[in-house]
Motif scaffolding. Sequence first.
Motif, mmCIF file in Angstrom:
data_model
loop_
_atom_site.group_PDB
_atom_site.id
_atom_site.type_symbol
_atom_site.label_atom_id
_atom_site.label_comp_id
_atom_site.label_asym_id
_atom_site.label_seq_id
_atom_site.Cartn_x
_atom_site.Cartn_y
_atom_site.Cartn_z
ATOM 1 N N VAL A 8 0.833 -1.211 0.000
ATOM 2 C CA VAL A 8 0.000 0.000 0.000
ATOM 3 C C VAL A 8 0.864 1.256 0.000
ATOM 4 C CG1 VAL A 8 -2.192 -0.767 0.947
ATOM 5 C CG2 VAL A 8 -0.264 -0.466 2.471
ATOM 6 N N PRO A 9 1.536 1.558 -1.083
ATOM 7 C CA PRO A 9 2.402 2.732 -1.118
ATOM 8 C C PRO A 9 1.634 4.040 -1.051
ATOM 9 C CG PRO A 9 2.167 1.781 -3.312
ATOM 10 C CD PRO A 9 1.536 0.823 -2.354
ATOM 11 N N GLN A 10 0.289 4.007 -1.346
ATOM 12 C CA GLN A 10 -0.461 5.247 -1.394
ATOM 13 C C GLN A 10 -1.000 5.670 -0.035
ATOM 14 O OE1 GLN A 10 -1.440 2.257 -2.185
ATOM 15 N NE2 GLN A 10 -3.599 2.076 -2.732
ATOM 16 N N ASP A 54 -3.357 -11.358 -7.096
ATOM 17 C CA ASP A 54 -4.729 -11.095 -6.668
ATOM 18 C C ASP A 54 -4.796 -10.960 -5.148
ATOM 19 O OD1 ASP A 54 -5.669 -11.173 -9.240
ATOM 20 O OD2 ASP A 54 -6.199 -13.304 -9.164
ATOM 21 N N GLU A 55 -4.096 -11.850 -4.461
ATOM 22 C CA GLU A 55 -4.121 -11.815 -2.996
ATOM 23 C C GLU A 55 -3.522 -10.523 -2.480
ATOM 24 O OE1 GLU A 55 -2.300 -14.323 0.780
ATOM 25 O OE2 GLU A 55 -2.861 -15.391 -1.061
ATOM 26 N N ASN A 56 -2.440 -10.056 -3.076
ATOM 27 C CA ASN A 56 -1.834 -8.796 -2.660
ATOM 28 C C ASN A 56 -2.760 -7.613 -2.917
ATOM 29 O OD1 ASN A 56 0.543 -9.953 -1.727
ATOM 30 N ND2 ASN A 56 1.553 -9.821 -3.720
ATOM 31 N N ALA A 57 -3.493 -7.660 -4.025
ATOM 32 C CA ALA A 57 -4.449 -6.590 -4.336
ATOM 33 C C ALA A 57 -5.569 -6.558 -3.297
ATOM 34 C CB ALA A 57 -5.030 -6.796 -5.735
ATOM 35 N N VAL A 58 -6.043 -7.754 -2.903
ATOM 36 C CA VAL A 58 -7.078 -7.828 -1.870
ATOM 37 C C VAL A 58 -6.533 -7.298 -0.544
ATOM 38 C CG1 VAL A 58 -8.520 -9.395 -0.510
ATOM 39 C CG2 VAL A 58 -8.278 -9.756 -2.968
ATOM 40 N N LYS A 59 -5.310 -7.662 -0.215
ATOM 41 C CA LYS A 59 -4.701 -7.192 1.031
ATOM 42 C C LYS A 59 -4.612 -5.676 1.072
ATOM 43 C CE LYS A 59 -1.841 -11.203 2.242
ATOM 44 N NZ LYS A 59 -0.454 -11.699 2.432
ATOM 45 N N ARG A 60 -4.314 -5.067 -0.061
ATOM 46 C CA ARG A 60 -4.242 -3.601 -0.100
ATOM 47 C C ARG A 60 -5.558 -2.984 0.367
ATOM 48 N NH1 ARG A 60 -1.740 -4.646 -5.244
ATOM 49 N NH2 ARG A 60 0.495 -4.251 -5.152
ATOM 50 N N GLN A 61 -6.664 -3.530 -0.148
ATOM 51 C CA GLN A 61 -7.972 -2.995 0.213
ATOM 52 C C GLN A 61 -8.279 -3.220 1.696
ATOM 53 O OE1 GLN A 61 -9.708 -1.039 -1.863
ATOM 54 N NE2 GLN A 61 -7.899 -1.360 -3.151
ATOM 55 N N PHE A 90 -16.630 -19.060 1.703
ATOM 56 C CA PHE A 90 -16.005 -17.990 0.934
ATOM 57 C C PHE A 90 -15.593 -16.832 1.836
ATOM 58 C CE2 PHE A 90 -18.462 -20.308 -2.209
ATOM 59 C CZ PHE A 90 -17.544 -20.422 -3.240
ATOM 60 N N MET A 91 -14.559 -16.144 1.404
ATOM 61 C CA MET A 91 -13.994 -15.056 2.178
ATOM 62 C C MET A 91 -14.932 -13.844 2.192
ATOM 63 S SD MET A 91 -10.371 -13.180 1.483
ATOM 64 C CE MET A 91 -9.849 -11.757 2.421
ATOM 65 N N PRO A 92 -15.104 -13.181 3.356
ATOM 66 C CA PRO A 92 -15.952 -11.990 3.410
ATOM 67 C C PRO A 92 -15.252 -10.801 2.760
ATOM 68 C CG PRO A 92 -14.841 -12.297 5.498
ATOM 69 C CD PRO A 92 -14.497 -13.501 4.658
ATOM 70 N N SER A 93 -16.028 -9.795 2.413
ATOM 71 C CA SER A 93 -15.432 -8.537 1.958
ATOM 72 C C SER A 93 -14.840 -7.823 3.172
ATOM 73 C CB SER A 93 -16.494 -7.649 1.309
ATOM 74 O OG SER A 93 -17.439 -7.238 2.287
ATOM 75 N N VAL A 94 -14.004 -6.838 2.920
ATOM 76 C CA VAL A 94 -13.417 -6.104 4.042
ATOM 77 C C VAL A 94 -14.508 -5.392 4.833
ATOM 78 C CG1 VAL A 94 -12.925 -4.076 2.597
ATOM 79 C CG2 VAL A 94 -11.689 -4.401 4.746
ATOM 80 N N GLY A 95 -15.550 -4.874 4.132
ATOM 81 C CA GLY A 95 -16.647 -4.208 4.827
ATOM 82 C C GLY A 95 -17.412 -5.145 5.734
ATOM 83 N N GLN A 96 -17.655 -6.364 5.240
ATOM 84 C CA GLN A 96 -18.366 -7.350 6.051
ATOM 85 C C GLN A 96 -17.536 -7.758 7.255
ATOM 86 O OE1 GLN A 96 -19.246 -11.115 4.118
ATOM 87 N NE2 GLN A 96 -21.031 -11.455 5.421
ATOM 88 N N PHE A 97 -16.229 -7.920 7.057
ATOM 89 C CA PHE A 97 -15.389 -8.319 8.177
ATOM 90 C C PHE A 97 -15.336 -7.212 9.235
ATOM 91 C CE2 PHE A 97 -11.438 -8.951 10.511
ATOM 92 C CZ PHE A 97 -11.550 -10.292 10.845
#
Length: 227
Positions: A8-10, A54-61, A90-97
């Motif tokens: 997450v450089p941003q 893909d996993e790294n992109a999900v982790k960023r969010q 299935f994995m939850p969204s970050v909002g759900q978690f």
Amino acid sequence: MKNITELVPQIKIIDSDDSETKQKKEEIAEIVNKLFRQLKAACPAMFHTLNNNDENAVKRQWIIGFIENGINPTMINSGMRIARRQNNPFMPSVGQFIEWCEKGMSEIYGLPTPDELVKNVIRFCECKWSDDFCNFDYGSDANYWLVNDLYRAMQDEYLSRDKLLIKAEKLIARLTKKMMTGYVIQPAKKAIIQTIKVKRAPLSREAQLSKLNEIKQKFGFIHVQGR
């Protein structure tokens, strides 16, 4: 483990110097990596379809979501308790978690579930006009405020059962967030029935006789004239 700067450089953390910012980012990265290892065990289906990118992109969010919502390790542990109860692989969204984190914290604070709160309000309504109302058992100071807030909302907004449940969820979530910032619940303010004694002047003999005659006429008694 991917370095947080690469993930997450941003992200910028305000009011911190460079060393503090780097340390916080690394801590968050470690938390997210540990969390994803747990989620892989709890929600195995999702990760079969993800490659490393893909996993790294999900982790960023997730990292961004955690920073924006102030999620800490205690909250994450609470969220994982909820995650392990789910039947969905299935994995939850970050909002759900994040919702699970808040729900888990409400359990830690001893707050009722939305269903429990609605049942308490229904019980409160049944007892509202009874003589024993002042002894209504709220269970806790938190329940006192939640029950009364939900009751007022029900009266003001004419809420149906379904809308009452949604309102209960919002009230519990709002109180949970306040408690997470150190809010101290105020003691319950139970109603106290005060017996007011009104002093009346004694009736004269004439007034007493008049009242007696009024009662006799009202109930059909035969008035007997004195000799």
